[in-house]
Design an enzyme around this catalytic site. Sequence first.
Site, mmCIF file in Angstrom:
data_model
loop_
_atom_site.group_PDB
_atom_site.id
_atom_site.type_symbol
_atom_site.label_atom_id
_atom_site.label_comp_id
_atom_site.label_asym_id
_atom_site.label_seq_id
_atom_site.Cartn_x
_atom_site.Cartn_y
_atom_site.Cartn_z
ATOM 1 N N CYS A 82 -62.746 -55.330 21.886
ATOM 2 C CA CYS A 82 -61.523 -55.946 22.401
ATOM 3 C C CYS A 82 -61.865 -57.030 23.434
ATOM 4 C CB CYS A 82 -60.570 -54.874 22.931
ATOM 5 S SG CYS A 82 -58.878 -55.466 22.951
ATOM 6 N N HIS B 180 -60.319 -50.530 19.470
ATOM 7 C CA HIS B 180 -60.989 -49.621 20.416
ATOM 8 C C HIS B 180 -61.546 -48.418 19.677
ATOM 9 C CE1 HIS B 180 -59.562 -51.311 24.333
ATOM 10 N NE2 HIS B 180 -58.720 -51.913 23.512
ATOM 11 N N GLU C 43 -63.503 -46.306 20.656
ATOM 12 C CA GLU C 43 -63.879 -45.226 21.580
ATOM 13 C C GLU C 43 -62.730 -44.266 21.850
ATOM 14 O OE1 GLU C 43 -63.153 -48.217 22.280
ATOM 15 O OE2 GLU C 43 -62.048 -48.362 24.163
HETATM 16 N N1 LIG Z 1 -57.504 -54.049 25.237
HETATM 17 C C1 LIG Z 1 -58.102 -55.161 25.558
HETATM 18 O O1 LIG Z 1 -59.305 -55.221 25.819
HETATM 19 C C2 LIG Z 1 -57.201 -56.362 25.667
HETATM 20 C C3 LIG Z 1 -57.925 -57.675 25.879
HETATM 21 C C4 LIG Z 1 -57.075 -58.597 26.708
HETATM 22 N N2 LIG Z 1 -55.850 -58.935 26.024
HETATM 23 C C5 LIG Z 1 -57.870 -59.847 27.079
HETATM 24 O O2 LIG Z 1 -57.552 -60.908 26.655
HETATM 25 O O3 LIG Z 1 -58.809 -59.752 27.798
#
Ligand SMILES: NC(=O)CC[C@H](N)C(=O)O
Length: 194
Positions: A82, A175, A177
């Site tokens: 992410c 994610h 995890e």
């Molecule tokens: N769950 C996440 O890691 C979201 C990432 C977040 N929207 C970002 O741009 O950093």
Amino acid sequence: MTTAPSVGVFALQGDVREHLQVLTALGADAFPVRRPAELERCDGLVLPGGESTTMAKLARTFELLEPLRERVRDGMPTFGTCAGMILLADRIEGGTADQETIGGLDVTVRRNAFGRQVDSFEADLPFAGLAEPVHAVFIRAPWVERTGPGVEVLAEAAGHPVAVRQGHLMATSFHPEVDGDGRVHRVFLGLLGG
Ligand SMILES: NC(=O)CC[C@H](N)C(=O)O
């Protein structure tokens, strides 16, 4: 593998604990990384989810950004999830004007790509090399807008890559995890050479 690999989790911000739990359950020597000395101990590194602009700023403040760039450039297996995917990307769309990344992964990543209406969602996705689909949890997730020639797509959602690999680098928009399924982390540990 004969000895447990040392796998750090970038821990200045983000969902660190869940990654440490999954990695430990898979037999890795997993520990949080907040300082350059801890980074030096790493055979591999996870960049967790969180807020990518904050993570980059803290990495700069705590003098981790350049060492991280160096280790990634030198071939340390690194897995970004992410916000961690955003940090590994060479190019960002929808970032802040001065947003820095570690870079190394030849992709363009779009931040918050799935839009406000679908802030968070879950989906079962086929994942290259895994027999059963992965239950993927997306939270204000990016997607991959464009991939360079050396980038392999491991999973897709909404017609866009959401898991990619390029040599020693791997990234997922979701994610892996959070649901305790260690299979995606195991794919990453496989990059450490075992
Ligand atoms: N769950 C996440 O890691 C979201 C990432 C977040 N929207 C970002 O741009 O950093």
